[in-house]
Design a protein around this motif. Structure first.
Motif, PDB file in Angstrom:
ATOM      1  N   TYR A   1      -3.369  -8.296   6.294  1.00  0.00           N
ATOM      2  CA  TYR A   1      -3.732  -6.991   5.731  1.00  0.00           C
ATOM      3  C   TYR A   1      -3.586  -5.890   6.781  1.00  0.00           C
ATOM      4  O   TYR A   1      -3.258  -4.745   6.440  1.00  0.00           O
ATOM      5  CB  TYR A   1      -5.158  -7.023   5.200  1.00  0.00           C
ATOM      6  N   LEU A   2      -3.831  -6.193   8.064  1.00  0.00           N
ATOM      7  CA  LEU A   2      -3.623  -5.207   9.119  1.00  0.00           C
ATOM      8  C   LEU A   2      -2.154  -4.814   9.199  1.00  0.00           C
ATOM      9  O   LEU A   2      -1.816  -3.625   9.324  1.00  0.00           O
ATOM     10  CB  LEU A   2      -4.104  -5.786  10.455  1.00  0.00           C
ATOM     11  N   TRP A   3      -1.264  -5.814   9.097  1.00  0.00           N
ATOM     12  CA  TRP A   3       0.168  -5.521   9.183  1.00  0.00           C
ATOM     13  C   TRP A   3       0.699  -4.845   7.929  1.00  0.00           C
ATOM     14  O   TRP A   3       1.712  -4.149   7.984  1.00  0.00           O
ATOM     15  CB  TRP A   3       0.939  -6.806   9.472  1.00  0.00           C
ATOM     16  N   ARG A   4       0.034  -5.027   6.790  1.00  0.00           N
ATOM     17  CA  ARG A   4       0.415  -4.252   5.600  1.00  0.00           C
ATOM     18  C   ARG A   4       0.254  -2.763   5.871  1.00  0.00           C
ATOM     19  O   ARG A   4       1.059  -1.948   5.409  1.00  0.00           O
ATOM     20  CB  ARG A   4      -0.462  -4.656   4.409  1.00  0.00           C
ATOM     21  N   TRP A   5      -0.784  -2.417   6.598  1.00  0.00           N
ATOM     22  CA  TRP A   5      -1.001  -1.021   6.953  1.00  0.00           C
ATOM     23  C   TRP A   5      -0.010  -0.572   8.032  1.00  0.00           C
ATOM     24  O   TRP A   5       0.546   0.527   7.951  1.00  0.00           O
ATOM     25  CB  TRP A   5      -2.437  -0.855   7.448  1.00  0.00           C
ATOM     26  N   LEU A   6       0.239  -1.417   9.021  1.00  0.00           N
ATOM     27  CA  LEU A   6       1.154  -1.043  10.100  1.00  0.00           C
ATOM     28  C   LEU A   6       2.590  -0.864   9.597  1.00  0.00           C
ATOM     29  O   LEU A   6       3.340  -0.044  10.128  1.00  0.00           O
ATOM     30  CB  LEU A   6       1.127  -2.102  11.208  1.00  0.00           C
ATOM     31  N   LEU A   7       2.970  -1.656   8.584  1.00  0.00           N
ATOM     32  CA  LEU A   7       4.340  -1.605   8.079  1.00  0.00           C
ATOM     33  C   LEU A   7       4.512  -0.646   6.913  1.00  0.00           C
ATOM     34  O   LEU A   7       5.617  -0.567   6.339  1.00  0.00           O
ATOM     35  CB  LEU A   7       4.797  -3.011   7.642  1.00  0.00           C
ATOM     36  N   ASN A   8       3.470   0.068   6.566  1.00  0.00           N
ATOM     37  CA  ASN A   8       3.576   1.006   5.452  1.00  0.00           C
ATOM     38  C   ASN A   8       4.617   2.082   5.759  1.00  0.00           C
ATOM     39  O   ASN A   8       4.680   2.615   6.880  1.00  0.00           O
ATOM     40  CB  ASN A   8       2.208   1.645   5.189  1.00  0.00           C
ATOM     41  N   THR A   9       5.426   2.386   4.761  1.00  0.00           N
ATOM     42  CA  THR A   9       6.520   3.337   4.982  1.00  0.00           C
ATOM     43  C   THR A   9       6.019   4.749   5.251  1.00  0.00           C
ATOM     44  O   THR A   9       6.597   5.486   6.061  1.00  0.00           O
ATOM     45  CB  THR A   9       7.440   3.351   3.750  1.00  0.00           C
ATOM     46  N   GLN A  10       4.914   5.143   4.607  1.00  0.00           N
ATOM     47  CA  GLN A  10       4.462   6.534   4.695  1.00  0.00           C
ATOM     48  C   GLN A  10       3.574   6.788   5.910  1.00  0.00           C
ATOM     49  O   GLN A  10       3.734   7.786   6.606  1.00  0.00           O
ATOM     50  CB  GLN A  10       3.718   6.906   3.415  1.00  0.00           C
ATOM     51  N   TYR A  11       2.614   5.917   6.142  1.00  0.00           N
ATOM     52  CA  TYR A  11       1.662   6.180   7.226  1.00  0.00           C
ATOM     53  C   TYR A  11       1.549   5.018   8.212  1.00  0.00           C
ATOM     54  O   TYR A  11       0.632   4.987   9.030  1.00  0.00           O
ATOM     55  CB  TYR A  11       0.284   6.499   6.653  1.00  0.00           C
ATOM     56  N   GLY A  12       2.470   4.062   8.164  1.00  0.00           N
ATOM     57  CA  GLY A  12       2.397   2.921   9.064  1.00  0.00           C
ATOM     58  C   GLY A  12       2.772   3.273  10.498  1.00  0.00           C
ATOM     59  O   GLY A  12       3.614   4.151  10.740  1.00  0.00           O
ATOM     60  N   PHE A  13       2.157   2.595  11.449  1.00  0.00           N
ATOM     61  CA  PHE A  13       2.389   2.909  12.862  1.00  0.00           C
ATOM     62  C   PHE A  13       3.758   2.427  13.328  1.00  0.00           C
ATOM     63  O   PHE A  13       4.342   3.013  14.247  1.00  0.00           O
ATOM     64  CB  PHE A  13       1.298   2.255  13.719  1.00  0.00           C
ATOM     65  N   VAL A  14       4.311   1.360  12.731  1.00  0.00           N
ATOM     66  CA  VAL A  14       5.596   0.817  13.200  1.00  0.00           C
ATOM     67  C   VAL A  14       6.711   1.840  13.024  1.00  0.00           C
ATOM     68  O   VAL A  14       7.479   2.126  13.962  1.00  0.00           O
ATOM     69  CB  VAL A  14       5.923  -0.490  12.447  1.00  0.00           C
ATOM     70  N   ASN A  15       6.829   2.423  11.832  1.00  0.00           N
ATOM     71  CA  ASN A  15       7.866   3.439  11.625  1.00  0.00           C
ATOM     72  C   ASN A  15       7.586   4.694  12.438  1.00  0.00           C
ATOM     73  O   ASN A  15       8.518   5.372  12.894  1.00  0.00           O
ATOM     74  CB  ASN A  15       7.958   3.784  10.142  1.00  0.00           C
ATOM     75  N   TYR A  16       6.299   5.005  12.625  1.00  0.00           N
ATOM     76  CA  TYR A  16       5.948   6.161  13.461  1.00  0.00           C
ATOM     77  C   TYR A  16       6.386   5.918  14.906  1.00  0.00           C
ATOM     78  O   TYR A  16       6.914   6.811  15.576  1.00  0.00           O
ATOM     79  CB  TYR A  16       4.444   6.394  13.391  1.00  0.00           C
TER      80      TYR A  16
END
Length: 321
Positions: A142-157
């Motif tokens: 569930y933590l990585w679901r947030w990190l990989l989110n397209t809109q507000y995820g940290f990975v794309n940021y």
């Protein structure tokens, strides 16, 4: 002569008494050992042996948990051969294994080398690397679901810092499998620690001898490090292969759209073999079909493991040989 004749019955009776004591103590020791081993024996037969044998029987039946199983012979296996979703889940699982196992081995071995470097704060770095391994997989998912989110995820940021436009990790079929592998690699610290222990056993004299011969870092790795840790690598490859062939939690959490709602990701790209087996068993209540799938997974895992063991004769080096 008469005195010898009279003594023989006494000698036989003495030997009989000594012989009768020995079996009794042996039997007592045996039953004491059984008593100490009884928790394992009960657990093995109740939690392993019986379910294995029962699944073998149910794989030839039509069973939905609420009615008596009906014997259908090989129908479940024939249905499996004509099931497109079954082949899709098997292909997804094999792709994840092909992608994930080499990456896991490479990152774990490289990271172990870095952790083996004598620098200040070394114990802290080791603890930080191992920390994700003790976090429950569901929580990490569930933590990585947030990190990989397209809109507000940290990975794309984070990728945007380098001018890279991050993909839709969980919405595009081509990127869902790299996302799953990325989540699995987050817990590579456990594998890294095992490699670190193996590197500690590499004789330092071999590195010194190689350096005197003019070998550089890469040559020292090929000629000293790799042969020494190759038995550990064989163990890690087999463990990683089995883990990827049975992968369930990471894709299940990442593909989930709503709580308690079964999902397989876009174009069923996250549907692994274990997920489809779970759906057949506990969603569609097709226990017979799920049992047949479990046995096929066992056979596939056994074949892959035997192939790896057969190939190990070419690349695994043992000290005694």
């Amino acid at each position: 002569m008469s005195m010898l004749t009279r003594r023989r019955p006494e000698a036989r009776s003495t030997r009989r008494r000594e012989g009768s004591k020995r079996p009794r103590s042996t039997r007592r020791s045996f039953w004491i050992g059984v008593a100490f081993a009884s928790p394992f024996i009960v657990g093995f037969f109740g939690l392993f042996a019986y379910p294995i044998l029962a699944s073998g029987y149910y794989s030839f039946t039509d069973f939905n948990l609420f009615q008596s199983p009906d014997w259908v012979g090989l129908d479940n296996y024939e249905q499996m051969a004509n099931d497109d979703v079954f082949w899709k889940s098997l292909a997804n699982t094999l792709v994840l294994a092909v992608m994930g196992v080499p990456l896991t081995i490479a990152i774990a071995l490289g990271g172990a080398h870095l952790l083996n470097t004598p620098i200040k704060g070394q114990p802290l770095y080791r603890a930080v690397i191992y920390l994700p391994s003790i976090i429950p997989i569901v929580v990490g998912g569930y933590l990585w679901r947030w990190l990989l989110n397209t809109q507000y995820g940290f990975v794309n940021y984070f990728l945007s810092w380098f001018g890279i436009s991050g993909p839709s990790w969980l919405q595009e079929p081509d990127w869902t499998k790299p996302a799953i592998v990325l989540v699995v690699l987050w817990t590579v610290g456990g594998t890294m620690i095992i490699y670190l222990a193996a590197l500690k056993d590499v004789p330092h004299e071999l590195y010194e001898a190689a350096s005197i011969d003019g070998a550089g870092p890469w040559r020292r790795f090929l000629n000293v490090t790799w042969p020494t840790v190759s038995p550990v690598t064989l163990f890690q490859v087999i463990v990683c292969l089995i883990a990827y062939l049975q992968i369930f939690t990471e894709p299940y959490v990442l593909a989930q759209e709503r709580l308690n709602n079964i999902s397989s990701g876009p174009d069923q790209s996250m549907l692994t073999y274990a997920m489809y087996l779970y759906q057949n068993a506990f969603v569609y209540l097709k226990m017979g079909y799920a049992s047949a799938m479990a046995w096929v997974l066992f056979i596939v895992t056994l074949i892959v493991t035997l192939v790896v063991l057969a190939s190990s004769k070419r690349w695994v080096h043992y000290g005694s040989k």
